[in-house]
Write an enzyme that holds these catalytic residues in place. Structure first.
Site, PDB file in Angstrom:
ATOM      1  N   ASN A 197       1.028  -1.241  -0.168  1.00 17.91           N
ATOM      2  CA  ASN A 197      -0.015   0.020  -0.152  1.00 17.91           C
ATOM      3  C   ASN A 197       0.924   1.320   0.037  1.00 17.91           C
ATOM      4  OD1 ASN A 197      -1.796   2.170   0.489  1.00 17.91           O
ATOM      5  ND2 ASN A 197      -2.697   1.375   2.489  1.00 17.91           N
ATOM      6  N   TRP A 198       1.047   1.838  -1.085  1.00 21.77           N
ATOM      7  CA  TRP A 198       1.976   3.035  -1.355  1.00 21.77           C
ATOM      8  C   TRP A 198       1.432   4.049  -0.757  1.00 21.77           C
ATOM      9  CZ3 TRP A 198       4.318   2.663  -7.080  1.00 21.77           C
ATOM     10  CH2 TRP A 198       5.346   1.598  -7.005  1.00 21.77           C
ATOM     11  N   LYS A 199       0.229   4.286  -0.312  1.00 25.00           N
ATOM     12  CA  LYS A 199      -0.317   5.530   0.279  1.00 25.00           C
ATOM     13  C   LYS A 199       0.002   6.762  -0.542  1.00 25.00           C
ATOM     14  CE  LYS A 199      -0.207   3.136   4.827  1.00 25.00           C
ATOM     15  NZ  LYS A 199      -0.372   3.369   6.125  1.00 25.00           N
TER      16      LYS A 199
ATOM     17  N   HIS B 236      -9.858   0.888   4.763  1.00 23.79           N
ATOM     18  CA  HIS B 236      -8.721   1.485   5.186  1.00 23.79           C
ATOM     19  C   HIS B 236      -8.836   2.253   6.606  1.00 23.79           C
ATOM     20  CE1 HIS B 236      -4.340   2.501   6.178  1.00 23.79           C
ATOM     21  NE2 HIS B 236      -4.132   1.387   5.590  1.00 23.79           N
TER      22      HIS B 236
ATOM     23  N   GLU C 273      -5.547  -5.106  10.234  1.00 24.75           N
ATOM     24  CA  GLU C 273      -4.663  -3.845  10.680  1.00 24.75           C
ATOM     25  C   GLU C 273      -5.130  -2.978  11.972  1.00 24.75           C
ATOM     26  OE1 GLU C 273      -2.679  -2.505   6.737  1.00 24.75           O
ATOM     27  OE2 GLU C 273      -4.215  -1.213   7.009  1.00 24.75           O
TER      28      GLU C 273
ATOM     29  N   GLY D 100       2.806  -0.984   4.455  1.00 27.60           N
ATOM     30  CA  GLY D 100       2.586   0.469   4.190  1.00 27.60           C
ATOM     31  C   GLY D 100       4.114   1.148   3.981  1.00 27.60           C
TER      32      GLY D 100
HETATM   33  P1  13P Z   1       2.622   0.716   7.682  1.00 25.04           P
HETATM   34  O1  13P Z   1       3.369  -0.551   7.154  1.00 25.04           O
HETATM   35  O2  13P Z   1       3.421   2.014   7.512  1.00 25.04           O
HETATM   36  O3  13P Z   1       2.350   0.542   9.284  1.00 25.04           O
HETATM   37  O4  13P Z   1       1.241   0.687   7.375  1.00 25.04           O
HETATM   38  C1  13P Z   1       0.311  -0.205   7.425  1.00 25.04           C
HETATM   39  C2  13P Z   1      -0.948   0.195   6.340  1.00 25.04           C
HETATM   40  O5  13P Z   1      -1.868   0.975   6.903  1.00 25.04           O
HETATM   41  C3  13P Z   1      -1.021  -0.841   5.219  1.00 25.04           C
HETATM   42  O6  13P Z   1      -2.433  -0.558   4.726  1.00 25.04           O
END
Ligand code: 13P
Length: 246
Positions: free
Chosen positions: A9-11, A90, A159, A228
Site C-alpha cells: 500500500n504505497w499510500k 482502510h 490492521e 505501508g
Molecule cells: P505501515 O506498514 O506503514 O504501518 O502501514 C500499514 C498500512 O496501513 C497498510 O495498509
C-alpha cells in the site's frame, strides 16, 4: 500450494511515474526467483495507468458507479485504469469519514465490477475486557452483510490502527496476531459459512518491516501482509517478500 500474498500500500509515498516504473521493474527482477509468494501493488490512482507487470489495485473507491461525485473514482474506472483489486475500509479512509455503511457499499461496488476487495478491519486500541473483538465482529458483519456470494474473491486485512505507521518494535506480537486471526476466521465462518471462510486469505498490516516479517509469517497464522511504509522502500519490500517464501 496456496501462495502467500504481500500487498504494497504505497499510500502517498511514491509520486512520480518514473520512480514508480523503476520500482516495479526492479521489484520484478529482484523477486523473480521467490517461490510461494506473490506481490501486488496499490499505488496512488494517478500511477495505475502507467504501471505494468504486477497486479495493481486502488487504495479506495467510490460506492457510486457514476454521476456528480467530485473527486471520486468508481470500481469500473479503477478496472479501466488497470486495477484488479482495491483496498476497502482502510483506517486512514475511515478517519476521513468512511463509515461501516460506506465500507459495505464500496465492497459491494468493487465485487459487482469484478474488482477483488481487500477489506481492512482493525481496532484503534486494545482493551483488557476484549471490546476490540466486538468491534472487529461489527466491522466484518456490517461490511459483509448480505454479501455471502463475495466470499469467492474476498481478502481480509487485519490492521490494528494503533500499530500502523510505527516500527517493527511497536507492531503487534505474533501470538496476538494469531489469536486475532483465529477470531476473524471464526467470525467469517459465522457470516459466510465455514468452507468459504477457510478460503479467505487473511493478511496482517501494521508496521511490517524486514525485522518482524519472518516471525509474523511463521507464528502469526496469516496468509500474507498489507505493507505501508516499508513497501515504498524497494530493499525492505524485497526482504519482506523473501521472509514469505515457501
Ligand atoms: P505501515 O506498514 O506503514 O504501518 O502501514 C500499514 C498500512 O496501513 C497498510 O495498509
Amino acid at each position: 500450494m496456496k501462495k502467500r500474498l504481500v500487498i504494497a500500500n504505497w499510500k502517498m509515498y511514491i509520486h512520480s511515474p518514473d520512480a514508480a516504473k523503476k520500482f516495479i521493474s526492479l521489484l520484478k527482477r529482484k523477486s523473480a526467483g521467490l517461490s510461494g509468494v506473490e506481490a501486488w501493488v496499490a499505488p496512488p490512482f494517478t500511477l495505475l495507468p502507467v504501471l505494468k507487470g504486477v497486479k495493481l489495485g486502488g487504495q479506495t473507491l467510490s460506492s457510486y458507479a457514476d454521476g456528480a461525485h467530485t473527486g471520486e473514482i468508481s470500481a469500473a474506472m479503477l478496472k479501466a485504469a488497470g486495477a484488479t483489486f482495491v483496498i476497502v475500509g482502510h483506517s486512514e479512509r475511515r478517519t476521513l469519514g468512511d463509515t461501516n455503511e460506506d465500507v459495505h457499499a464500496q465492497l459491494a461496488a468493487a465485487a459487482g465490477a469484478g474488482v477483488v476487495p481487500v477489506l481492512c478491519v482493525g481496532e484503534t486500541a486494545r482493551s483488557a475486557d476484549g471490546a476490540h473483538f466486538s468491534l472487529l465482529e461489527e466491522q466484518l458483519a456490517s461490511a459483509l452483510r448480505g454479501a455471502q456470494s463475495l466470499a469467492a474473491k474476498l481478502i481480509v486485512a487485519y490492521e490494528p490502527v494503533w500499530a500502523i505507521g510505527k516500527s517493527a518494535e511497536d507492531a503487534m506480537q505474533p501470538g496476538e496476531v494469531e489469536e486475532t486471526v483465529i477470531f476473524i476466521r471464526k467470525t467469517l465462518a459465522n457470516i459466510l459459512g465455514r468452507k468459504e471462510a477457510l478460503r479467505v486469505p487473511i493478511l496482517y498490516g501494521g508496521s511490517v518491516e524486514p525485522q518482524n516479517a519472518a516471525t509474523l509469517i511463521t507464528d502469526g497464522g496469516v496468509d500474507g501482509f498489507l505493507v505501508g511504509h516499508a513497501s515504498a522502500d524497494l530493499e525492505q519490500f524485497v526482504e519482506i517478500l523473501k521472509s514469505c517464501r515457501k
